[in-house]
Design an enzyme around this catalytic site. Structure first.
Site, PDB file in Angstrom:
ATOM      1  N   SER A 157       2.006  78.683 -28.946  1.00 46.99           N
ATOM      2  CA  SER A 157       1.927  79.736 -29.950  1.00 46.99           C
ATOM      3  C   SER A 157       0.498  79.901 -30.460  1.00 46.99           C
ATOM      4  CB  SER A 157       2.909  79.457 -31.093  1.00 46.99           C
ATOM      5  OG  SER A 157       3.016  80.562 -31.951  1.00 46.99           O
ATOM      6  N   ASP A 318      -0.279  86.893 -32.684  1.00 44.79           N
ATOM      7  CA  ASP A 318      -0.776  85.591 -32.277  1.00 44.79           C
ATOM      8  C   ASP A 318      -0.658  85.483 -30.755  1.00 44.79           C
ATOM      9  OD1 ASP A 318       1.975  85.314 -32.101  1.00 44.79           O
ATOM     10  OD2 ASP A 318       2.004  83.273 -32.889  1.00 44.79           O
ATOM     11  N   ASP A 320       1.164  84.133 -28.436  1.00 40.01           N
ATOM     12  CA  ASP A 320       2.413  84.355 -27.697  1.00 40.01           C
ATOM     13  C   ASP A 320       3.205  85.525 -28.268  1.00 40.01           C
ATOM     14  OD1 ASP A 320       3.226  82.980 -30.028  1.00 40.01           O
ATOM     15  OD2 ASP A 320       4.958  82.126 -29.019  1.00 40.01           O
ATOM     16  N   ASP A 322       4.803  86.210 -30.960  1.00 38.83           N
ATOM     17  CA  ASP A 322       6.026  86.157 -31.757  1.00 38.83           C
ATOM     18  C   ASP A 322       5.746  86.407 -33.234  1.00 38.83           C
ATOM     19  OD1 ASP A 322       4.816  83.703 -32.281  1.00 38.83           O
ATOM     20  OD2 ASP A 322       6.662  82.519 -32.055  1.00 38.83           O
TER      21      ASP A 322
END
Length: 572
Positions: A157, A318, A320, A322
């Site tokens: 992440s 961010d 990734d 999410d």
């Protein structure tokens, strides 16, 4: 006690990765030569296995059991495969489980995903690998859409470049209820962890050389179409409004760039400008010190581009994708909005939509207990239910009747029927739609924020953190605070002191302290689950009579006083 040298030699003998073996051999040689730094490094690598918990795995990339590497991933995949076999047998099914696997562009991610597919196939399960590097929400969507019994996303992440991680979702026949396709929670984490611990050696884990399915882009196209639809099909006027707003985007060197743009364009937003320096995936994140939109400086390039282009809004994801950060002009300056502000704006929008559709006695707005209390007031105003959850989307995503959920750390779930997790792409679509509607009315996000203040008062939130070099100091601080909590905060008497280890507001026990004051201020103090920090979440509420600016100034003054006392209590 087994000597660390013996542990290292056994690990080297079992490690399937030549580069990792060479890395550990070099550390071991330096240790034997008396290098103190190498000895400390070796001890840290073998101080225990990387813990598998409700966040799956996450850690620094490197050789050894306390690092992210192929050997650790193969063991984790074997434990998950065994859990799935056992879970299906328990309900009378002896056939294979279906497992969706995704990965981002971090160092090692693709190899870790392939290793997972090889282990799942070797265990007799059906592994489905996403076609390329993609956002976490695409994997979460695929887990539900494909009826998978589990999903695995290889990502760290917004953690530093040297990290990677392994996030696990359960769905299909592996779980029941509204938690389908959500991240793991107890007792699943412990059950999987016990099976990982039972893996004797990496060499003993069957791994297929082929036999898994690599999905085509149809799954991505399906997600894009579904995500674009969360704002609704535009009427002609709406279509013109969507095309009329200018949006600056940044994926922060992550994997969201192409998919975010495709989703927004599919929803009718065509005036898009992605920060060129941060557009392509890069596991080293060269333009940011820390790839988290919340960190100072992370979105400076996008703010500068927005200023140059006269944009209407900035949306930063961010790595990734999410999470989503939102920036707009407030009092003549570009500013990033706090996650609680965006959470309330989106909550109001979802609540209005549910109310227009006739409402529902089972519709629930939910947020983590450390997020603002304003969402509860929004739900009440629209005749909807509200739920507090423990921190993390693994809990929010399992809330029965969920129509919207968020956490203050920039995570928003606006379409739980698609993704039972935070989703920075559907959030981007809904933010853009709100901005378009406001602009068509001659208004801005700042006006919408003022609308909420007039309806509910000014809710001002802030976070204070104490970082520790020695993690052993964290339990000591929590023990002290729980034994001797402050009697007053921000000049107001503390009227409620709750040890969250005993449970709080019907939630499961968690390590934390809740404090409420006579003035209406609230503080929650808890250790971070992912960093060596103790975090304090502060909130003050100021009523609005007629002047929103005056109420905001009053809230800011109260917050300054509250923050000073909290910092003193934390020793920072």
């Amino acid at each position: 006690m087994t000597d660390v040298v013996d542990l290292a030699e056994a690990w080297i003998a079992d490690d399937p990765d030549a580069a990792a073996r060479a890395e550990l051999e070099a550390v071991l040689a330096a240790h034997r030569a008396g290098d103190a730094e190498a000895s400390a490094d070796l001890a840290d690598r073998f101080r225990g296995p990387l813990e598998f918990g409700t966040a799956g795995l996450r850690g620094r990339i490197g050789a050894g059991p306390n690092r992210m590497n192929r050997a650790v991933v193969i063991r984790a995949a074997a434990g998950l495969a065994r859990y799935l076999t056992d879970a299906l047998v328990e309900i009378g099914i002896e056939g294979p489980a279906r497992v969706a696997i995704g990965y981002d562009a971090r160092h090692g991610s693709r190899q870790f995903a392939i290793d997972t597919a090889a282990v799942m196939t070797g265990a007799g399960h059906e592994a489905m690998l996403l076609p390329r590097t993609l956002p976490t929400p695409v994997l979460a969507y695929a887990t539900r859409a494909l009826g998978a019994d589990a999903g695995v996303m290889v990502t760290a992440s917004h953690n530093p470049p040297q990290d990677n991680g392994y996030k696990v979702y359960l769905g299909g026949r592996a779980v029941t209820g509204d938690g389908q396709g959500a991240q793991i929670v107890p007792p699943y984490d412990a059950e999987i962890a016990s099976r990982i611990a039972a893996v004797d050696t990496v060499a003993s884990v069957p791994r297929a050389e082929a036999g898994w399915t690599t999905l085509d882009d149809d799954i991505v196209d399906d997600y894009v179409a579904a995500a674009a639809s969360v704002a609704g099909a535009p009427a002609d006027a709406d279509a013109d409004a969507r095309a009329a707003i200018r949006i600056v985007l940044t994926p922060l060197h992550g994997v969201g760039g192409d998919t975010v743009e495709a989703t927004l364009r599919a929803a009718g937003f065509t005036d898009l400008h992605t920060v060129a320096e941060q557009a392509e995936p890069d596991p080293d994140f060269p333009t940011v010190d820390f790839p988290n939109p919340e960190e100072p400086g992370a979105i400076d390039l996008s703010l500068a581009l927005a200023e140059k282009l006269g944009a209407d809004v900035v949306i930063a994801n961010d790595p990734d994708a999410d999470r989503a950060a939102v920036a707009t002009v407030i009092d003549g300056e570009w500013r990033m909005l706090h996650g609680d502000v965006v959470g309330s704006l989106l909550g109001e929008r979802v609540a209005q939509r549910v109310e227009r559709q006739g409402g529902s006695a089972t519709a629930v707005l939910a947020n983590s207990i450390v997020s603002s209390q304003q969402l509860a007031r929004i739900a009440e105003r629209h005749g909807l239910a509200h739920a507090n959850t423990l921190t993390g989307f693994k809990w929010i995503g399992r809330e029965p009747g969920l129509v919207y959920g968020y956490e203050e750390a920039l995570g928003y779930c606006v379409a739980p029927d698609l993704v039972r997790d935070k989703d920075g792409l559907t959030a981007a679509v809904m933010v853009a739609d709100l901005v378009a509607e406001l602009k068509a009315e001659g208004r801005t996000l700042a006006d919408a924020i003022d609308d909420l203040a007039r309806a509910h008062g000014v809710y001002l939130t802030r976070q204070v953190s104490a970082r520790f070099a020695d993690v052993a100091e964290i339990p000591a601080l929590m023990t002290r605070l729980l034994a001797d909590p402050p009697a007053s905060l921000g000049g107001s008497t503390v009227t409620s002191t709750d040890d969250m280890n005993d449970g709080f507001q019907g939630l499961l026990p968690t390590n934390g302290l809740h404090l409420a004051t006579e003035s209406g201020a609230r503080v929650i103090i808890r250790p971070s689950g992912t960093e060596p920090k103790v975090k304090a979440y502060l909130e003050v509420v100021a009523p609005v009579d007629a002047d929103v600016d005056a109420a905001r100034a009053s809230a800011d003054q109260a917050m300054q006083s509250l923050e000073a006392d909290v910092r003193k209590a934390l020793g920072v």
